[in-house]
Scaffold this motif. Structure first.
Motif, PDB file in Angstrom:
ATOM      1  N   HIS A  58       0.857  -1.319  -0.020  1.00 32.28           N
ATOM      2  CA  HIS A  58       0.074  -0.091   0.084  1.00 32.28           C
ATOM      3  C   HIS A  58       0.838   1.248  -0.030  1.00 32.28           C
ATOM      4  O   HIS A  58       1.990   1.248   0.736  1.00 32.28           O
ATOM      5  N   ARG A  59       0.459   2.206  -0.605  1.00 30.23           N
ATOM      6  CA  ARG A  59       1.149   3.542  -1.043  1.00 30.23           C
ATOM      7  C   ARG A  59       0.531   4.809  -0.419  1.00 30.23           C
ATOM      8  O   ARG A  59       0.477   5.873  -0.910  1.00 30.23           O
ATOM      9  N   ALA A  60      -0.424   4.397   0.521  1.00 35.72           N
ATOM     10  CA  ALA A  60      -1.021   5.795   1.291  1.00 35.72           C
ATOM     11  C   ALA A  60      -1.336   5.276   2.579  1.00 35.72           C
ATOM     12  O   ALA A  60      -1.278   3.928   3.088  1.00 35.72           O
ATOM     13  N   PRO A  61      -1.939   6.176   3.364  1.00 36.60           N
ATOM     14  CA  PRO A  61      -2.186   5.869   4.875  1.00 36.60           C
ATOM     15  C   PRO A  61      -3.269   4.639   4.768  1.00 36.60           C
ATOM     16  O   PRO A  61      -4.141   4.760   3.917  1.00 36.60           O
ATOM     17  N   VAL A  62      -3.301   3.676   5.780  1.00 35.12           N
ATOM     18  CA  VAL A  62      -4.083   2.621   5.625  1.00 35.12           C
ATOM     19  C   VAL A  62      -5.011   2.449   6.978  1.00 35.12           C
ATOM     20  O   VAL A  62      -4.239   2.842   8.216  1.00 35.12           O
ATOM     21  N   ILE A  63      -6.181   2.451   6.733  1.00 33.74           N
ATOM     22  CA  ILE A  63      -6.901   1.889   7.852  1.00 33.74           C
ATOM     23  C   ILE A  63      -7.722   0.351   7.936  1.00 33.74           C
ATOM     24  O   ILE A  63      -8.205   0.347   6.759  1.00 33.74           O
ATOM     25  N   LEU A  64      -7.152  -0.506   8.712  1.00 36.28           N
ATOM     26  CA  LEU A  64      -7.398  -1.768   8.717  1.00 36.28           C
ATOM     27  C   LEU A  64      -8.886  -1.831   9.774  1.00 36.28           C
ATOM     28  O   LEU A  64      -8.607  -1.641  10.994  1.00 36.28           O
ATOM     29  N   VAL A  65      -9.921  -2.322   9.183  1.00 32.50           N
ATOM     30  CA  VAL A  65     -11.156  -2.235   9.955  1.00 32.50           C
ATOM     31  C   VAL A  65     -11.140  -3.952  10.086  1.00 32.50           C
ATOM     32  O   VAL A  65     -11.472  -4.771   9.186  1.00 32.50           O
ATOM     33  N   ASP A  66     -11.081  -4.470  11.494  1.00 35.37           N
ATOM     34  CA  ASP A  66     -11.108  -5.965  11.612  1.00 35.37           C
ATOM     35  C   ASP A  66     -12.510  -6.491  11.998  1.00 35.37           C
ATOM     36  O   ASP A  66     -12.659  -5.825  12.962  1.00 35.37           O
ATOM     37  N   ASN A  67     -12.898  -7.338  11.357  1.00 33.78           N
ATOM     38  CA  ASN A  67     -14.407  -7.918  11.521  1.00 33.78           C
ATOM     39  C   ASN A  67     -14.191  -8.837  12.592  1.00 33.78           C
ATOM     40  O   ASN A  67     -14.678 -10.140  12.310  1.00 33.78           O
ATOM     41  N   ALA A  68     -13.668  -8.477  13.659  1.00 35.54           N
ATOM     42  CA  ALA A  68     -13.895  -9.516  15.192  1.00 35.54           C
ATOM     43  C   ALA A  68     -13.151 -10.722  14.661  1.00 35.54           C
ATOM     44  O   ALA A  68     -13.457 -11.900  14.917  1.00 35.54           O
ATOM     45  N   SER A  69     -11.842 -10.593  14.271  1.00 36.22           N
ATOM     46  CA  SER A  69     -10.890 -11.800  13.987  1.00 36.22           C
ATOM     47  C   SER A  69     -10.527 -12.554  15.141  1.00 36.22           C
ATOM     48  O   SER A  69     -10.374 -12.106  16.129  1.00 36.22           O
ATOM     49  N   THR A  70     -10.482 -13.975  14.904  1.00 34.28           N
ATOM     50  CA  THR A  70     -10.036 -14.750  15.859  1.00 34.28           C
ATOM     51  C   THR A  70      -8.453 -15.336  15.942  1.00 34.28           C
ATOM     52  O   THR A  70      -8.182 -16.222  16.794  1.00 34.28           O
ATOM     53  N   ASP A  71      -7.761 -14.820  14.742  1.00 32.80           N
ATOM     54  CA  ASP A  71      -6.374 -15.578  14.524  1.00 32.80           C
ATOM     55  C   ASP A  71      -5.687 -14.427  15.051  1.00 32.80           C
ATOM     56  O   ASP A  71      -4.208 -14.763  14.414  1.00 32.80           O
ATOM     57  N   GLY A  72      -5.699 -13.481  15.724  1.00 33.78           N
ATOM     58  CA  GLY A  72      -4.526 -12.535  16.043  1.00 33.78           C
ATOM     59  C   GLY A  72      -4.288 -11.327  15.196  1.00 33.78           C
ATOM     60  O   GLY A  72      -3.355 -10.995  15.299  1.00 33.78           O
ATOM     61  N   SER A  73      -5.284 -11.081  13.924  1.00 30.10           N
ATOM     62  CA  SER A  73      -4.681 -10.425  13.042  1.00 30.10           C
ATOM     63  C   SER A  73      -4.561  -8.984  13.600  1.00 30.10           C
ATOM     64  O   SER A  73      -3.448  -8.237  13.264  1.00 30.10           O
ATOM     65  N   PRO A  74      -5.492  -8.427  14.349  1.00 30.32           N
ATOM     66  CA  PRO A  74      -5.250  -6.988  14.799  1.00 30.32           C
ATOM     67  C   PRO A  74      -3.954  -6.569  15.554  1.00 30.32           C
ATOM     68  O   PRO A  74      -3.292  -5.765  15.234  1.00 30.32           O
ATOM     69  N   GLU A  75      -3.549  -7.895  16.538  1.00 31.76           N
ATOM     70  CA  GLU A  75      -2.353  -7.483  17.295  1.00 31.76           C
ATOM     71  C   GLU A  75      -1.162  -7.606  16.554  1.00 31.76           C
ATOM     72  O   GLU A  75      -0.283  -7.029  16.506  1.00 31.76           O
ATOM     73  N   ALA A  76      -1.103  -8.606  15.474  1.00 28.56           N
ATOM     74  CA  ALA A  76      -0.001  -8.828  14.416  1.00 28.56           C
ATOM     75  C   ALA A  76       0.182  -7.865  13.638  1.00 28.56           C
ATOM     76  O   ALA A  76       1.456  -7.380  13.562  1.00 28.56           O
ATOM     77  N   ILE A  77      -0.597  -7.265  12.992  1.00 25.69           N
ATOM     78  CA  ILE A  77      -0.678  -6.196  12.171  1.00 25.69           C
ATOM     79  C   ILE A  77      -0.112  -4.907  12.837  1.00 25.69           C
ATOM     80  O   ILE A  77       0.640  -3.915  12.539  1.00 25.69           O
ATOM     81  N   SER A  78      -0.825  -4.577  14.081  1.00 32.48           N
ATOM     82  CA  SER A  78      -0.198  -3.610  14.805  1.00 32.48           C
ATOM     83  C   SER A  78       1.308  -3.622  15.264  1.00 32.48           C
ATOM     84  O   SER A  78       1.737  -2.454  15.050  1.00 32.48           O
ATOM     85  N   ALA A  79       1.496  -4.756  15.397  1.00 32.07           N
ATOM     86  CA  ALA A  79       3.023  -4.916  16.015  1.00 32.07           C
ATOM     87  C   ALA A  79       3.875  -4.794  14.584  1.00 32.07           C
ATOM     88  O   ALA A  79       4.952  -4.121  14.615  1.00 32.07           O
ATOM     89  N   ALA A  80       3.417  -5.392  13.523  1.00 31.75           N
ATOM     90  CA  ALA A  80       4.461  -5.390  12.272  1.00 31.75           C
ATOM     91  C   ALA A  80       4.254  -4.113  11.361  1.00 31.75           C
ATOM     92  O   ALA A  80       5.227  -3.662  10.815  1.00 31.75           O
ATOM     93  N   PHE A  81       3.262  -3.351  11.555  1.00 27.17           N
ATOM     94  CA  PHE A  81       2.920  -2.084  10.830  1.00 27.17           C
ATOM     95  C   PHE A  81       2.487  -1.083  11.716  1.00 27.17           C
ATOM     96  O   PHE A  81       1.288  -0.816  11.586  1.00 27.17           O
ATOM     97  N   PRO A  82       3.396  -0.324  12.467  1.00 25.31           N
ATOM     98  CA  PRO A  82       2.658   0.465  13.495  1.00 25.31           C
ATOM     99  C   PRO A  82       2.067   1.764  12.717  1.00 25.31           C
ATOM    100  O   PRO A  82       1.427   2.650  13.568  1.00 25.31           O
ATOM    101  N   SER A  83       2.384   1.943  11.590  1.00 26.42           N
ATOM    102  CA  SER A  83       1.759   3.155  10.984  1.00 26.42           C
ATOM    103  C   SER A  83       0.317   3.086  10.446  1.00 26.42           C
ATOM    104  O   SER A  83      -0.342   3.976  10.106  1.00 26.42           O
TER     105      SER A  83
END
Length: 276
Positions: free
Chosen positions: A26-51
């Motif tokens: 992605h080449r622009a600011p990103v907002i990731l909206v997580d639909n109640a994932s159960t695989d740890g997606s929000p935490e993993a993405i926050s850690a790997a892509f802090p922006s």
């Protein structure tokens, strides 16, 4: 970054591995909206892509999760991407320039290239053929449908039209929004020089369930906006394809009738030219 006037909104659920493949593209600011994932997606993405701004929803809202991303975006234009897609280099900057130059433009849809070999999506081929023509002064052919992962919207126009209808959830949710934005007077156009790369998984989804939901949503969309003759034809066709989808739509009939409003004549005529 290609543009600071566009925010990319990605809605996802339990697709962590795919996100790790597409987020770096992605080449622009990103907002990731997580639909109640159960695989740890929000935490993993926050850690790997802090922006990346990660929004954790308490429940699965389906396609309507994108509405939350648009509301949070601080840019005049918002691009949608799925967790298996991204916008090609330079496309978002070109989209922003087109929106700046055309105040009536509400939505741009891009050329979609599928898989590593970049084969054209049949929907893009159909849009490029311009069956509805090009409005005078518009940047490209008119469309009355789109793939949600391949559009940039004007923030104002999207919210004015109400965004994606939560009751439709997923699959075929784009049709109602396209009708409502067009009815509100916004241009919806195809731009061949905007490109989206899409890498759908070859398997792993329940095609039977998807077909049932798509059929239900097609009938509900007709009930919400189309004339009685079209509703009747759609109901008959839906019953032939999926009788259970008709039952699903029937259970939502009171809601659909309460929210029903017919389209302006020119919009309905355009849909007729497209065969519905």
């Amino acid at each position: 970054m290609n543009s600071d006037r566009v925010t990319v909104v990605v809605a996802t659920r339990d697709r962590r591995e795919r996100l790790f493949e597409t987020m770096p593209e992605h080449r622009a600011p990103v907002i990731l909206v997580d639909n109640a994932s159960t695989d740890g997606s929000p935490e993993a993405i926050s850690a790997a892509f802090p922006s990346v701004e990660v929004v954790r929803l308490a429940e699965n809202r389906g396609a309507a999760a994108r509405n939350e991303g648009v509301r949070r975006a601080g840019t005049p234009y918002v691009a949608f991407a799925d967790d298996d897609s991204y916008w090609a280099e330079g496309s978002l900057a070109r989209a922003a320039a087109l929106f700046d130059a055309h105040p009536r433009l509400g939505l741009l849809t891009a050329r979609v290239l599928i898989g590593p070999d970049g084969r054209p999506d049949p929907i893009s081929v159909a849009q490029a053929a311009a069956p509805l023509g090009v409005p005078p002064g518009a940047p490209g052919p008119s469309v009355l449908g789109f793939l949600a992962c391949a559009v940039v919207v004007r923030h104002e126009a999207f919210l004015q039209a109400g965004g994606f209808e939560p009751r439709l959830f997923v699959y075929g949710e784009e049709a109602l929004l396209a009708m409502d934005m067009t009815a509100a007077g916004w241009w919806l156009c195809y731009a061949d020089d905007l490109v989206v790369r899409h890498f759908p998984l070859p398997a792993g989804r329940d095609d039977g369930a998807r077909h049932r939901i798509e059929s239900r949503n097609r009938l509900l969309t007709a009930l919400l906006r189309r004339p009685p003759s079209v509703v009747a034809r759609t109901a008959v066709a839906t019953f032939r394809e999926s009788p259970t989808a008709v039952w699903d739509a029937a259970r939502a009939l009171p809601w659909a009738l309460h929210h029903r409003r017919t389209l302006p004549g020119p919009v309905e005529a355009a849909l007729g030219r497209l065969g519905g």
